[in-house]
Design an enzyme around this catalytic site. Structure first.
Site, PDB file in Angstrom:
ATOM      1  N   GLN A   9      -8.589   5.847  -0.181  1.00 34.05           N
ATOM      2  CA  GLN A   9      -9.367   5.408   0.051  1.00 34.05           C
ATOM      3  C   GLN A   9     -10.297   5.896   1.920  1.00 34.05           C
ATOM      4  O   GLN A   9     -11.136   5.131   1.625  1.00 34.05           O
ATOM      5  CB  GLN A   9      -7.562   4.636   0.771  1.00 34.05           C
ATOM      6  CG  GLN A   9      -8.068   3.462   1.537  1.00 34.05           C
ATOM      7  CD  GLN A   9      -6.819   2.894   2.310  1.00 34.05           C
ATOM      8  OE1 GLN A   9      -6.434   1.910   1.766  1.00 34.05           O
ATOM      9  NE2 GLN A   9      -6.368   2.811   3.902  1.00 34.05           N
ATOM     10  N   HIS A  57       0.319   4.933  13.018  1.00 35.78           N
ATOM     11  CA  HIS A  57      -0.387   3.943  12.803  1.00 35.78           C
ATOM     12  C   HIS A  57      -0.522   3.970  14.374  1.00 35.78           C
ATOM     13  O   HIS A  57      -2.067   3.451  14.478  1.00 35.78           O
ATOM     14  CB  HIS A  57       0.232   2.050  12.769  1.00 35.78           C
ATOM     15  CG  HIS A  57       0.409   1.399  11.217  1.00 35.78           C
ATOM     16  ND1 HIS A  57       1.942   1.956  11.017  1.00 35.78           N
ATOM     17  CD2 HIS A  57      -0.308   1.315  10.060  1.00 35.78           C
ATOM     18  CE1 HIS A  57       1.424   1.787   9.924  1.00 35.78           C
ATOM     19  NE2 HIS A  57       0.792   1.170   9.594  1.00 35.78           N
ATOM     20  N   GLN A  62      -5.013  -6.598  -2.949  1.00 33.71           N
ATOM     21  CA  GLN A  62      -4.115  -4.845  -3.393  1.00 33.71           C
ATOM     22  C   GLN A  62      -2.917  -4.448  -3.985  1.00 33.71           C
ATOM     23  O   GLN A  62      -2.576  -3.308  -3.980  1.00 33.71           O
ATOM     24  CB  GLN A  62      -4.787  -4.358  -2.035  1.00 33.71           C
ATOM     25  CG  GLN A  62      -3.112  -4.586  -0.955  1.00 33.71           C
ATOM     26  CD  GLN A  62      -4.156  -3.276   0.506  1.00 33.71           C
ATOM     27  OE1 GLN A  62      -4.925  -3.522   0.539  1.00 33.71           O
ATOM     28  NE2 GLN A  62      -3.323  -2.331   0.433  1.00 33.71           N
TER      29      GLN A  62
END
Ligand code: AMP
Length: 281
Positions: A151, A35, A59
């Site tokens: 994604q 991240h 999700q």
């Protein structure tokens, strides 16, 4: 830290009015170096970095790990401060999905197959929340990890289709020294599972090397390489999928070619923990 969408919008509007570019990184928190690499990438592209921390309930499937997904907001805020991040948005689900909420965003083609097939509704949840966040933040650049390769393509497509004025940037997978892709879900692994999990990356590298050496290999070689690595690991594993796809379109590939556009993507359960990884070669 910001909890309410109106406040986030107001602060982002102010930055944009002052001519500052915004770089945005959406996350589900329990932050790790993967991240943080996205946040550094956003810093390179913009004067203001906004990070969202939101475990998005829509999700997750009904039998998935929503309730036990790891959380550490305090630790996350300290990590964001180290970048530094300018605004952290950590809303409650009720602020994101107030009573009466009824709109979804569905990216039809790219959401089929791979994780989309095994996690019905997952990419609808992702696409919807990311669209909302992009509308709220109004970033010039939004950064997503190649760790979640499907994604990334789904988000690129929705930004293109909806003509959102944002550049979607993909950032490389950050790995542990032994090759395991960093993931918040690695925290679920037992010591034995953790010790065995780097075999996923080994299998991907093996198959890429073999394809480069042979010039082409049947796609089934990828599954065979993963099965070989998993055999004899001494922990309970189950392959969810191992598939070869075109890295631009996700069209199935019958052959592995070392053409820079071959994606081998996989999902494997170690005990109850589902790990995903991929390699493009
Ligand atoms: P998550 O918090 O798992 O929803 O991930 C938030 C963002 O971080 C997504 O764009 C992920 O693809 C990205 N990400 C997660 N793990 C890694 C990693 N190991 N390397 C690079 N990016 C990652």
């Amino acid at each position: 830290m910001i909890r309410e969408p109106d406040e986030l919008r107001r602060l982002c509007d102010e930055h944009r009015r002052a001519g500052r570019r915004i770089g945005f990184v959406p996350t589900m928190g329990y932050l790790h170096e993967g991240h943080l690499s996205l946040m550094r990438r956003a810093r390179e592209a913009a004067e203001v970095v906004v990070v969202s921390i939101f475990v998005n309930p829509t999700q997750f499937g009904p039998s998935e790990d929503l309730s036990r997904y790891p959380r550490d907001l305090e630790g996350d805020l300290a990590k964001c401060a180290s970048i530094p991040v300018d605004l952290v948005y950590a809303p409650e689900p009720a602020s994101v999905y107030p009573p009466g909420f009824q709109t979804v965003v569905e990216v039809e083609g790219l959401s089929r197959g791979l994780c989309g097939e095994r996690r019905p509704g997952h990419f609808r949840g992702v696409a919807t929340v990311v669209t909302k966040l992009l509308c709220l933040v109004g970033p010039c650049t939004a950064v997503f990890g190649e760790k979640d390769f499907q994604q990334l393509l789904v988000i690129r497509q929705l930004a293109r289709d909806l003509e959102l004025p944002v550049t979607v940037v993909g950032a490389p997978i950050v790995r542990e020294p032994d090759g395991l892709a960093l993931s918040s879900r690695n925290a679920y692994l037992s010591p034995a599972e953790r010790a065995s999990a780097p075999c996923l990356h080994r299998a991907l590298e093996e198959v890429a090397r073999a394809a480069a050496a042979a010039g082409r290999l049947p796609a089934s070689a990828a599954l065979a390489a993963v099965e070989r690595e998993l055999a004899g690991q001494g922990v309970a594993t189950r392959i969810d999928y191992v598939e070869a796809r075109d890295a631009r379109t996700l069209a199935p590939r019958a052959e592995l070619l070392p053409d820079g556009q071959t994606l081998v993507a996989l999902a494997v359960f170690f005990g109850k923990t589902r790990l995903i990884d991929n390699l493009v070669f």
